[in-house]
Design a protein around this motif. Structure first.
Motif, PDB file in Angstrom:
ATOM      1  N   CYS A  22     -79.578 -51.061 -19.515  1.00 35.14           N
ATOM      2  CA  CYS A  22     -80.435 -51.551 -19.234  1.00 35.14           C
ATOM      3  C   CYS A  22     -80.481 -51.903 -17.369  1.00 35.14           C
ATOM      4  CB  CYS A  22     -80.404 -53.231 -19.328  1.00 35.14           C
ATOM      5  SG  CYS A  22     -78.639 -53.836 -19.051  1.00 35.14           S
ATOM      6  N   GLY A  23     -81.725 -51.745 -17.079  1.00 27.12           N
ATOM      7  CA  GLY A  23     -81.978 -51.434 -15.254  1.00 27.12           C
ATOM      8  C   GLY A  23     -82.733 -52.741 -14.375  1.00 27.12           C
ATOM      9  N   GLY A  24     -82.588 -53.610 -15.282  1.00 24.89           N
ATOM     10  CA  GLY A  24     -82.918 -54.866 -14.057  1.00 24.89           C
ATOM     11  C   GLY A  24     -83.183 -56.184 -15.143  1.00 24.89           C
ATOM     12  N   GLY A  25     -83.145 -56.983 -14.250  1.00 20.27           N
ATOM     13  CA  GLY A  25     -83.362 -58.909 -14.784  1.00 20.27           C
ATOM     14  C   GLY A  25     -84.440 -59.094 -16.003  1.00 20.27           C
ATOM     15  N   GLY A  26     -83.913 -59.908 -17.042  1.00 10.89           N
ATOM     16  CA  GLY A  26     -84.662 -60.459 -17.427  1.00 10.89           C
ATOM     17  C   GLY A  26     -84.825 -61.995 -18.070  1.00 10.89           C
ATOM     18  N   GLY A  27     -85.494 -62.196 -18.505  1.00 11.10           N
ATOM     19  CA  GLY A  27     -85.477 -63.810 -19.941  1.00 11.10           C
ATOM     20  C   GLY A  27     -84.386 -64.553 -19.582  1.00 11.10           C
ATOM     21  N   GLY A  28     -83.874 -65.294 -19.163  1.00 16.11           N
ATOM     22  CA  GLY A  28     -82.917 -66.852 -19.094  1.00 16.11           C
ATOM     23  C   GLY A  28     -81.566 -65.714 -17.639  1.00 16.11           C
ATOM     24  N   SER A  29     -81.966 -65.182 -16.855  1.00 16.41           N
ATOM     25  CA  SER A  29     -80.779 -64.646 -16.233  1.00 16.41           C
ATOM     26  C   SER A  29     -81.227 -65.587 -15.151  1.00 16.41           C
ATOM     27  CB  SER A  29     -81.216 -63.612 -16.072  1.00 16.41           C
ATOM     28  OG  SER A  29     -82.606 -63.416 -15.135  1.00 16.41           O
ATOM     29  N   SER A  30     -79.525 -65.697 -14.275  1.00 12.87           N
ATOM     30  CA  SER A  30     -79.916 -66.269 -13.110  1.00 12.87           C
ATOM     31  C   SER A  30     -79.902 -65.798 -12.282  1.00 12.87           C
ATOM     32  CB  SER A  30     -77.860 -66.734 -13.013  1.00 12.87           C
ATOM     33  OG  SER A  30     -77.102 -65.911 -12.799  1.00 12.87           O
ATOM     34  N   ALA A  31     -79.578 -65.912 -10.737  1.00 15.07           N
ATOM     35  CA  ALA A  31     -80.709 -64.818  -9.658  1.00 15.07           C
ATOM     36  C   ALA A  31     -79.396 -63.845  -9.749  1.00 15.07           C
ATOM     37  CB  ALA A  31     -80.909 -65.854  -8.286  1.00 15.07           C
ATOM     38  N   PRO A  32     -80.089 -62.561  -9.516  1.00 13.72           N
ATOM     39  CA  PRO A  32     -79.156 -61.529  -9.335  1.00 13.72           C
ATOM     40  C   PRO A  32     -77.839 -61.763  -7.817  1.00 13.72           C
ATOM     41  CG  PRO A  32     -80.512 -60.427  -9.009  1.00 13.72           C
ATOM     42  CD  PRO A  32     -81.350 -62.310  -8.885  1.00 13.72           C
ATOM     43  N   THR A  33     -76.682 -62.254  -7.690  1.00 16.84           N
ATOM     44  CA  THR A  33     -75.839 -62.297  -6.726  1.00 16.84           C
ATOM     45  C   THR A  33     -74.359 -61.902  -6.812  1.00 16.84           C
ATOM     46  OG1 THR A  33     -74.836 -64.214  -8.061  1.00 16.84           O
ATOM     47  CG2 THR A  33     -76.021 -65.040  -7.270  1.00 16.84           C
ATOM     48  N   VAL A  34     -74.018 -60.212  -7.526  1.00 14.64           N
ATOM     49  CA  VAL A  34     -73.300 -59.562  -7.216  1.00 14.64           C
ATOM     50  C   VAL A  34     -73.240 -58.453  -6.325  1.00 14.64           C
ATOM     51  CG1 VAL A  34     -71.781 -58.359  -9.276  1.00 14.64           C
ATOM     52  CG2 VAL A  34     -72.895 -60.394  -9.738  1.00 14.64           C
ATOM     53  N   GLU A  35     -72.388 -58.789  -5.421  1.00 15.61           N
ATOM     54  CA  GLU A  35     -72.717 -57.514  -4.831  1.00 15.61           C
ATOM     55  C   GLU A  35     -70.995 -56.317  -4.377  1.00 15.61           C
ATOM     56  OE1 GLU A  35     -75.096 -56.342  -2.987  1.00 15.61           O
ATOM     57  OE2 GLU A  35     -76.264 -57.768  -3.404  1.00 15.61           O
ATOM     58  N   LEU A  36     -71.166 -55.331  -4.404  1.00 19.92           N
ATOM     59  CA  LEU A  36     -69.832 -54.913  -4.407  1.00 19.92           C
ATOM     60  C   LEU A  36     -69.787 -54.929  -3.384  1.00 19.92           C
ATOM     61  CD1 LEU A  36     -70.976 -51.032  -5.965  1.00 19.92           C
ATOM     62  CD2 LEU A  36     -69.749 -53.235  -7.465  1.00 19.92           C
ATOM     63  N   PRO A  37     -67.784 -55.305  -3.123  1.00 22.74           N
ATOM     64  CA  PRO A  37     -67.183 -55.451  -2.406  1.00 22.74           C
ATOM     65  C   PRO A  37     -66.090 -54.764  -1.082  1.00 22.74           C
ATOM     66  CG  PRO A  37     -65.927 -54.599  -4.747  1.00 22.74           C
ATOM     67  CD  PRO A  37     -66.926 -55.014  -4.623  1.00 22.74           C
ATOM     68  N   ALA A  38     -66.245 -54.208  -0.049  1.00 20.24           N
ATOM     69  CA  ALA A  38     -66.368 -53.052   0.486  1.00 20.24           C
ATOM     70  C   ALA A  38     -64.562 -52.882   0.218  1.00 20.24           C
ATOM     71  CB  ALA A  38     -65.941 -53.744   2.056  1.00 20.24           C
ATOM     72  N   ALA A  39     -64.697 -51.119   0.926  1.00 18.46           N
ATOM     73  CA  ALA A  39     -63.370 -50.452   0.671  1.00 18.46           C
ATOM     74  C   ALA A  39     -62.551 -51.203   0.705  1.00 18.46           C
ATOM     75  CB  ALA A  39     -63.921 -49.385   1.000  1.00 18.46           C
ATOM     76  N   ARG A  40     -61.301 -50.850   0.087  1.00 18.03           N
ATOM     77  CA  ARG A  40     -60.122 -51.747   0.343  1.00 18.03           C
ATOM     78  C   ARG A  40     -59.459 -50.287   1.067  1.00 18.03           C
ATOM     79  NH1 ARG A  40     -56.904 -54.750  -4.591  1.00 18.03           N
ATOM     80  NH2 ARG A  40     -55.830 -55.274  -3.080  1.00 18.03           N
ATOM     81  N   SER A  41     -58.204 -51.127   1.935  1.00 19.68           N
ATOM     82  CA  SER A  41     -57.151 -50.686   2.205  1.00 19.68           C
ATOM     83  C   SER A  41     -55.952 -51.112   2.606  1.00 19.68           C
ATOM     84  CB  SER A  41     -57.336 -49.915   3.888  1.00 19.68           C
ATOM     85  OG  SER A  41     -56.192 -48.882   4.169  1.00 19.68           O
ATOM     86  N   VAL A  42     -55.053 -50.810   2.195  1.00 21.05           N
ATOM     87  CA  VAL A  42     -53.220 -51.669   1.893  1.00 21.05           C
ATOM     88  C   VAL A  42     -52.108 -50.176   2.342  1.00 21.05           C
ATOM     89  CG1 VAL A  42     -51.311 -52.793   0.796  1.00 21.05           C
ATOM     90  CG2 VAL A  42     -54.100 -53.089  -0.194  1.00 21.05           C
ATOM     91  N   ALA A  43     -51.819 -51.254   4.344  1.00 25.78           N
ATOM     92  CA  ALA A  43     -51.171 -50.490   4.644  1.00 25.78           C
ATOM     93  C   ALA A  43     -49.553 -50.230   3.965  1.00 25.78           C
ATOM     94  CB  ALA A  43     -50.658 -51.397   6.197  1.00 25.78           C
ATOM     95  N   ALA A  44     -49.029 -48.826   4.127  1.00 22.37           N
ATOM     96  CA  ALA A  44     -47.183 -48.718   3.388  1.00 22.37           C
ATOM     97  C   ALA A  44     -46.760 -49.753   3.992  1.00 22.37           C
ATOM     98  CB  ALA A  44     -46.824 -48.094   3.883  1.00 22.37           C
TER      99      ALA A  44
END
Length: 346
Positions: A22-44
């Protein structure tokens, strides 16, 4: 979204929902609010130290943790695993990264089917619970909270499930322990299937018999891509992965892009081994067509001094190369270790 139904244990506990194409929203859905997070980096951490004499001993549990961090081979997908079912074999592969996604897929299906079945009086209560038997022994219990009482998946809804020697595929290992999911944001299509999803998951000694256990939290973001596939990020945060006598701490992201014919997976963040945190940095995304494992791609494990071990996938084998800080050629190598040697039950 397009998730193939997986043959492993939890994938078919309840095939009530597939995040269908499925490629998009439809009936009975909440507003699209999902955004992917920024790339992660963890120091040793300061005490993290790789050398030409210890790199095999330190990276073996690291590789095994990465492969077993979602339950181990033979019952559940792993972050580095590239599952090929019969339907996929002609078109490509899909990176693993699947326990959270499989559980979320199944749990959302369980939740929606129960929401659909709620009577008006139960709907007002917005809370339901019960237990069910598993197909080949054992059972699971559930508690569903429809936070806003709207009888569909929406922000704030949650589901908690506990497994008791649950076996859904004859001959597969039993599942025990607890799992919960809370919806942070979701966009549904007209059939009430998630199109975009942001969910927090929590594991409580969730284990597959003989294949390790998970305790801690993770978060999954998933959105469609223009080619018709999905882009997901699974973020482990301080999750403990135990297999045999070894426990490691997962603090990394699995970033996966999956289209109909191709998929890639990258791992970035940190991994706690023997009380120290080692940095994980994907140099070349994992990809491939070999059953069960990536057959190309390079992941680096780095210590506090900048020394690194490159984990290099090629076919059913994996190489490890140790580079002192600043070096351009390895000073120690271990070639051609079978991936399968890291995924044996402990």
């Amino acid at each position: 979204m397009n998730h193939s139904t997986l043959k492993e244990t939890l994938a078919v506990i309840g095939s009530t929902l597939v995040l269908g194409a499925c490629g998009g929203g439809g009936g009975g859905s909440s507003a699209p609010t999902v955004e992917l997070p920024a790339a992660r980096s963890v120091a040793a951490s300061g005490g993290a130290n790789l050398s030409d004499t210890n790199f095999v001993a330190l990276t073996s549990p690291a590789i095994q943790a990465l492969l077993a961090s979602v339950g181990g081979s033979g019952a559940l997908e792993q972050p580095l695993s590239l599952e090929r079912t019969g339907a996929q074999s002609a078109t490509g592969f899909k990176p693993g990264n699947r326990l959270a996604q499989t559980l979320i897929t199944w749990s959302l299906g369980q939740a929606q089917s129960r929401l659909d079945a709620l009577a008006p009086r139960e709907q007002l209560q917005a809370l339901s619970s019960g237990s069910e038997g598993c197909s080949y022994g054992g059972s699971f219990s559930f508690t569903l909270n429809d936070a806003d009482g709207n009888q569909q998946l929406s922000t704030g809804d949650s589901l908690t499930i506990n497994f008791f020697n649950c076996v859904e595929i004859q001959g597969e290992p039993a599942v025990n322990g607890g799992f919960s999911i809370t919806v942070n944001a979701v966009e549904l299509d007209a059939a009430k299937n998630p199109v975009r999803l942001d969910a927090t998951v929590s594991f409580s000694a969730l284990s597959v018999q003989g294949l390790g256990s998970l305790t801690g939290s993770a978060r999954l973001w998933e959105v469609p891509v223009s080619s018709g596939g999905t882009h997901s990020v699974l973020r482990y945060s301080g999750m403990q992965s135990t297999f045999g006598a070894t426990t490691v701490v997962l603090d990394f992201d699995v970033d996966e892009v999956s289209t109909g014919a191709s998929s890639t997976a990258s791992i970035n963040g940190g991994l706690g081994v023997q009380g120290q945190t080692y940095q994980l940095a994907q140099r070349q995304a994992f990809a491939g067509t070999a059953d069960g494992q990536p057959d190309s791609g390079t992941l680096s494990v780095l210590d506090a001094q900048g020394d690194r071990v490159d984990i290099i996938a090629h076919g059913l084998l994996v190489d490890r190369e140790f580079y002192p800080s600043g070096a351009t050629t390895p000073t120690a190598v271990l070639r051609d270790t079978p991936w399968s040697s890291f995924t044996q039950a402990q």
